[in-house]
Design a protein around this motif. Sequence first.
Motif, PDB file in Angstrom:
ATOM      1  N   ARG A   1       0.823  -1.201   0.000  1.00 39.39           N
ATOM      2  CA  ARG A   1       0.000   0.000   0.000  1.00 39.39           C
ATOM      3  C   ARG A   1       0.858   1.250   0.000  1.00 39.39           C
ATOM      4  O   ARG A   1       0.622   2.196  -0.733  1.00 39.39           O
ATOM      5  CB  ARG A   1      -0.836   0.005   1.275  1.00 39.39           C
ATOM      6  CG  ARG A   1      -2.308   0.063   1.056  1.00 39.39           C
ATOM      7  CD  ARG A   1      -2.983   0.063   2.389  1.00 39.39           C
ATOM      8  NE  ARG A   1      -3.607   1.347   2.638  1.00 39.39           N
ATOM      9  CZ  ARG A   1      -4.671   1.789   2.018  1.00 39.39           C
ATOM     10  NH1 ARG A   1      -5.251   1.040   1.114  1.00 39.39           N
ATOM     11  NH2 ARG A   1      -5.181   2.963   2.291  1.00 39.39           N
ATOM     12  N   ARG A   2       1.869   1.229   0.868  1.00 39.43           N
ATOM     13  CA  ARG A   2       2.783   2.357   0.976  1.00 39.43           C
ATOM     14  C   ARG A   2       3.436   2.654  -0.363  1.00 39.43           C
ATOM     15  O   ARG A   2       3.497   3.792  -0.804  1.00 39.43           O
ATOM     16  CB  ARG A   2       3.873   1.977   1.971  1.00 39.43           C
ATOM     17  CG  ARG A   2       4.101   2.961   3.039  1.00 39.43           C
ATOM     18  CD  ARG A   2       5.183   2.438   3.935  1.00 39.43           C
ATOM     19  NE  ARG A   2       4.746   2.352   5.299  1.00 39.43           N
ATOM     20  CZ  ARG A   2       4.409   3.397   6.032  1.00 39.43           C
ATOM     21  NH1 ARG A   2       4.455   4.598   5.523  1.00 39.43           N
ATOM     22  NH2 ARG A   2       4.001   3.253   7.268  1.00 39.43           N
TER      23      ARG A   2
ATOM     24  N   MET B   1       0.691   3.752  -3.043  1.00 42.39           N
ATOM     25  CA  MET B   1      -0.002   5.022  -2.819  1.00 42.39           C
ATOM     26  C   MET B   1       0.932   6.225  -2.865  1.00 42.39           C
ATOM     27  O   MET B   1       0.473   7.349  -2.924  1.00 42.39           O
ATOM     28  CB  MET B   1      -0.701   5.024  -1.457  1.00 42.39           C
ATOM     29  CG  MET B   1      -1.631   3.873  -1.227  1.00 42.39           C
ATOM     30  SD  MET B   1      -3.244   4.117  -1.948  1.00 42.39           S
ATOM     31  CE  MET B   1      -3.997   5.194  -0.759  1.00 42.39           C
ATOM     32  N   LEU B   2       2.207   5.982  -2.789  1.00 42.52           N
ATOM     33  CA  LEU B   2       3.168   7.084  -2.740  1.00 42.52           C
ATOM     34  C   LEU B   2       2.982   8.028  -3.929  1.00 42.52           C
ATOM     35  O   LEU B   2       2.970   7.599  -5.059  1.00 42.52           O
ATOM     36  CB  LEU B   2       4.590   6.508  -2.754  1.00 42.52           C
ATOM     37  CG  LEU B   2       5.708   7.497  -2.480  1.00 42.52           C
ATOM     38  CD1 LEU B   2       5.600   8.016  -1.071  1.00 42.52           C
ATOM     39  CD2 LEU B   2       7.049   6.851  -2.702  1.00 42.52           C
ATOM     40  N   GLY B   3       2.828   9.291  -3.633  1.00 46.17           N
ATOM     41  CA  GLY B   3       2.736  10.277  -4.708  1.00 46.17           C
ATOM     42  C   GLY B   3       1.334  10.524  -5.209  1.00 46.17           C
ATOM     43  O   GLY B   3       1.118  11.394  -6.029  1.00 46.17           O
ATOM     44  N   SER B   4       0.347   9.765  -4.707  1.00 47.25           N
ATOM     45  CA  SER B   4      -1.002   9.980  -5.220  1.00 47.25           C
ATOM     46  C   SER B   4      -1.730  11.078  -4.451  1.00 47.25           C
ATOM     47  O   SER B   4      -2.788  11.522  -4.863  1.00 47.25           O
ATOM     48  CB  SER B   4      -1.808   8.679  -5.193  1.00 47.25           C
ATOM     49  OG  SER B   4      -1.852   8.185  -3.887  1.00 47.25           O
ATOM     50  N   THR B   5      -1.167  11.506  -3.327  1.00 44.27           N
ATOM     51  CA  THR B   5      -1.775  12.646  -2.635  1.00 44.27           C
ATOM     52  C   THR B   5      -1.371  13.914  -3.363  1.00 44.27           C
ATOM     53  O   THR B   5      -0.363  13.959  -4.027  1.00 44.27           O
ATOM     54  CB  THR B   5      -1.284  12.741  -1.196  1.00 44.27           C
ATOM     55  OG1 THR B   5       0.119  12.662  -1.203  1.00 44.27           O
ATOM     56  CG2 THR B   5      -1.876  11.660  -0.341  1.00 44.27           C
ATOM     57  N   ASP B   6      -2.162  14.959  -3.210  1.00 45.55           N
ATOM     58  CA  ASP B   6      -1.846  16.158  -3.982  1.00 45.55           C
ATOM     59  C   ASP B   6      -1.196  17.222  -3.112  1.00 45.55           C
ATOM     60  O   ASP B   6      -0.837  17.012  -1.974  1.00 45.55           O
ATOM     61  CB  ASP B   6      -3.094  16.683  -4.684  1.00 45.55           C
ATOM     62  CG  ASP B   6      -4.148  17.064  -3.681  1.00 45.55           C
ATOM     63  OD1 ASP B   6      -3.810  17.243  -2.506  1.00 45.55           O
ATOM     64  OD2 ASP B   6      -5.299  17.184  -4.073  1.00 45.55           O
TER      65      ASP B   6
ATOM     66  N   GLN C   1       9.589  15.988  -1.165  1.00 48.58           N
ATOM     67  CA  GLN C   1       8.779  14.773  -1.085  1.00 48.58           C
ATOM     68  C   GLN C   1       7.995  14.566  -2.375  1.00 48.58           C
ATOM     69  O   GLN C   1       7.062  13.794  -2.434  1.00 48.58           O
ATOM     70  CB  GLN C   1       7.810  14.875   0.084  1.00 48.58           C
ATOM     71  CG  GLN C   1       8.507  14.572   1.366  1.00 48.58           C
ATOM     72  CD  GLN C   1       7.953  15.376   2.499  1.00 48.58           C
ATOM     73  OE1 GLN C   1       6.822  15.828   2.454  1.00 48.58           O
ATOM     74  NE2 GLN C   1       8.741  15.555   3.525  1.00 48.58           N
ATOM     75  N   ASP C   2       8.421  15.309  -3.337  1.00 47.47           N
ATOM     76  CA  ASP C   2       7.709  15.315  -4.587  1.00 47.47           C
ATOM     77  C   ASP C   2       8.154  14.139  -5.430  1.00 47.47           C
ATOM     78  O   ASP C   2       8.949  14.255  -6.336  1.00 47.47           O
ATOM     79  CB  ASP C   2       8.051  16.624  -5.257  1.00 47.47           C
ATOM     80  CG  ASP C   2       7.451  16.712  -6.606  1.00 47.47           C
ATOM     81  OD1 ASP C   2       6.245  16.548  -6.662  1.00 47.47           O
ATOM     82  OD2 ASP C   2       8.199  16.895  -7.567  1.00 47.47           O
ATOM     83  N   ILE C   3       7.692  12.969  -5.072  1.00 47.73           N
ATOM     84  CA  ILE C   3       8.154  11.763  -5.734  1.00 47.73           C
ATOM     85  C   ILE C   3       6.978  10.818  -5.894  1.00 47.73           C
ATOM     86  O   ILE C   3       6.000  10.920  -5.188  1.00 47.73           O
ATOM     87  CB  ILE C   3       9.210  11.041  -4.881  1.00 47.73           C
ATOM     88  CG1 ILE C   3       8.835  11.219  -3.416  1.00 47.73           C
ATOM     89  CG2 ILE C   3      10.589  11.529  -5.183  1.00 47.73           C
ATOM     90  CD1 ILE C   3       9.609  10.369  -2.497  1.00 47.73           C
ATOM     91  N   ALA C   4       7.107   9.901  -6.787  1.00 46.72           N
ATOM     92  CA  ALA C   4       6.058   8.910  -6.955  1.00 46.72           C
ATOM     93  C   ALA C   4       6.698   7.602  -7.361  1.00 46.72           C
ATOM     94  O   ALA C   4       7.791   7.570  -7.894  1.00 46.72           O
ATOM     95  CB  ALA C   4       5.084   9.361  -8.026  1.00 46.72           C
TER      96      ALA C   4
ATOM     97  N   LYS D   1       5.192  -0.461  -9.061  1.00 47.72           N
ATOM     98  CA  LYS D   1       3.933  -0.735  -8.365  1.00 47.72           C
ATOM     99  C   LYS D   1       3.420  -2.118  -8.750  1.00 47.72           C
ATOM    100  O   LYS D   1       3.040  -2.920  -7.907  1.00 47.72           O
ATOM    101  CB  LYS D   1       2.866   0.290  -8.774  1.00 47.72           C
ATOM    102  CG  LYS D   1       2.972   1.611  -8.101  1.00 47.72           C
ATOM    103  CD  LYS D   1       1.777   2.453  -8.518  1.00 47.72           C
ATOM    104  CE  LYS D   1       2.020   3.906  -8.171  1.00 47.72           C
ATOM    105  NZ  LYS D   1       0.964   4.774  -8.689  1.00 47.72           N
TER     106      LYS D   1
END
Lengths: 297, 530
Positions: A237-238, A241-246, A255-258, A264
């Motif tokens: 999940r971690r 989900m990384l980077g899907s928050t805005d 922290q601008d990474i995905a 995935k």
Amino acid sequence: MTIARNINRREREFGEHAFTAINYSLMAVLSFFTLYPFLFLFTSSFSGLDASLGGFSLWPRAFTLDNYVRVAANPLVASGYWNTILRTVLGTALSLIATFTLAYPLSKKSFPLRNFWTALVVFTMFFSGGLIPTYLLVKNLRLVDTVWSLVLPELVSAYNLIIVRNYMQTIPASLEESARIDGANDIVILFRIILPVCKPIIATIALWVAVWHWNAWFDCMIYVNKAGGEVMQLVMRRIVMLGSTDQITQMMAEQDIATPEGLKAATILVATIPILCAYPFVQKYFVKGVMVGSLKG
Amino acid sequence: MNGSKRRMILAAAALAAIASGAWASGGQDGAATGAETKRPTITVANYQMEPTPEDAELLKLYGDKLSADYKVININHDKYHELLNVKLASGEIPDLIYLRQADTLGTYVKQGVVAKLTEDMIKQNAPDLYKMLSSYAPGFLEMGKINGVQYGIPAVSPTNIFHIPLVYRADWMRKVGVTKVPETLAEFESLMYKFAKEDPDGNGKNDTYGLSRDGFFAVFGAFGVVPFHEKTDYWMKQGDKVINHTASSNARQALELIAKWYKDGVIDPEFVTGENQGGYWAISHALINGRIGFTSRANYYHWAMPGVYQDVDAAGNRAPNQPGAVAKELIALNPKAELALGQALKGPSGVAGIMEFNRLMNFYVVGKLAEQDPAKLAKVLQTLNLSANPDYLTRTSVKYGQEGKYWKLVDPASETMNMIPPYDKDQSYWSRIGGVLAMSGTPFPPKAAREQWAYSLKYDQGGVKSVIQVGLPTAMKYKAELMKIRDEAYISIITGAKPVSYFDEFLQKYMAAGGAEAEKEATEFIKAQM
């Protein structure tokens, strides 16, 4: 007469063939829909380019094993796997023991207050303590941060219990009576007579419980907060989900990474494939178990 | 202690031995210590990318510096507030709590889990923090006040002094014969029509559009408003009132224009579902897949094409920059694509503007339990103070660990750091070493080359901001319903399902559903501040 019969037969044969053909093609379409998500993940997991870069493809774009190498190198994946296997094995074993030893007396008509105990169990199917009271209970039992917080709260599922109880009720009483004549006591009867007969239902329940444990993550998120305590699903999940928050929840540029889509996909497959492999082995018991265990009051 | 209980419960389980062996290693011996010395134990809940072990190296560093013991309450960021609430309800109140959404400060204060602070306390125990906020983000400390009492310490974004970008497909512009990047709304309009009508991708099909949902920001911005943001309300002063941008007459004028463009086929009809189709939030799939030629999604740095500025590489040499996160996707998909970043558009009033993200990101609060213990409360504030140290090296090492071990300062003048491998590929290592104790959102003016580029684009000018950046109680109460009413009305007007005159009817509905009440509250809030 014979001509008419022949035509009849020919018509029947045509009908059968037509049915089979339609049946198979429908099944093929259905199977494709079921398989496609896996296929998609499979191809993306071997793709070097980001999978968001183009729609449908059956073959990996720019074949690479890099995604799997990176999954394997992630220390969280190893600890996650260990935690998941531990909770699944321990949880399934204990659940089976608890469920069967509880279902056996409840399947006996002579058991005192049988309906009362059954009602108590059924009650938990409809009402639960809620998140916070359950957390308080687990915390005060000092189970927090241990594997027991993942195993004990869901030890006996009422639904599984009733299915097992019903299955046991279908076993003829004469089987037990003959054992009793031979001098067996209740424990011997349960383990030597009842359990072997219950193989299909054991396999079914074991599969259900194991799959549930394998896929569970929410309880781990609540109860286990120490480093290295996360189960595989949480790790996955971690990563996914990384980077899907805005921007609202993003705090700083660094922290601008995905996670790349291929990584995935590889993580999801690594987390899913093992439990998927369990199905074919229990298949033969599974159908029988589900059919026989259906609710009969 | 734990073991005997387990054995009691499950003496029969053969697997118990393996399990308790594996899981007891973490052990909770925190309860036993603490009594022997005066060192307080400070519990911290903050943003983290993975759990922090109890013996993380920065926990020791902080402990030595401030003579306290630190314990990180690991809370999964994905469901942060839900999990925090469970902890709070069970009486576990961390001493330092990060509130991921600034909006929630009021709720937590009402629940009685937040300690009261005073400005003097902050000045005394966190002088660097106080100085940083008053010099680089004046007025933001005030936002942490509720009914005149200081509760929250604001985290302020250093880079949100730049407004959102205006991103054009430069290769499309060349194709349709436009050389000048639009500066006014009129120039913008003519370019958008060309993008939609003159086959800028040259495939012979009429399959392109000018802009989509994120592009609306540029149009609304030219009218000085941000009325259609997915999640955030923007407020503006109008006369002696404070009104929501959504209900402004400026928004109405912009809607009229957008509706006309929609009718003429300039707007991507899929704007309703947005430009991003999942995955990394900053990507405009509509733009990178060549459906539209303009967007205002995300930040300037996401769209930096390679070589638009000179960066400092690992060896300390000047080198062309690496592409930004979204630019990288675009190049991989279409190597011939080019981008131009434009200025905020001048609207009918002659003033240029476009949305600027709220600079207020979130709050840090002190847990109620620390209120009774002034010495501990002081240490919590001192903890935050370390992150606001005026010296770049110091404040960076309390979050990212020792310089030289995890990262390298490659250019002190522009405060450029580079991660030392393997940490360059391991973005969450700082959580593992205890960087969780540091505060994020320290608004020191950005000096790096990338930000100099943003200055050169003049992106620090013309940002449309909200006069209120926190969630007021009434506004929060009606927010979901009001946004629903707004979306329905705005989308109907844009798609032509309703005429522009429908805006008046929408306003009535909006005001009756709580908009009027929220407006009154906002007006009083601003008046109280003055």
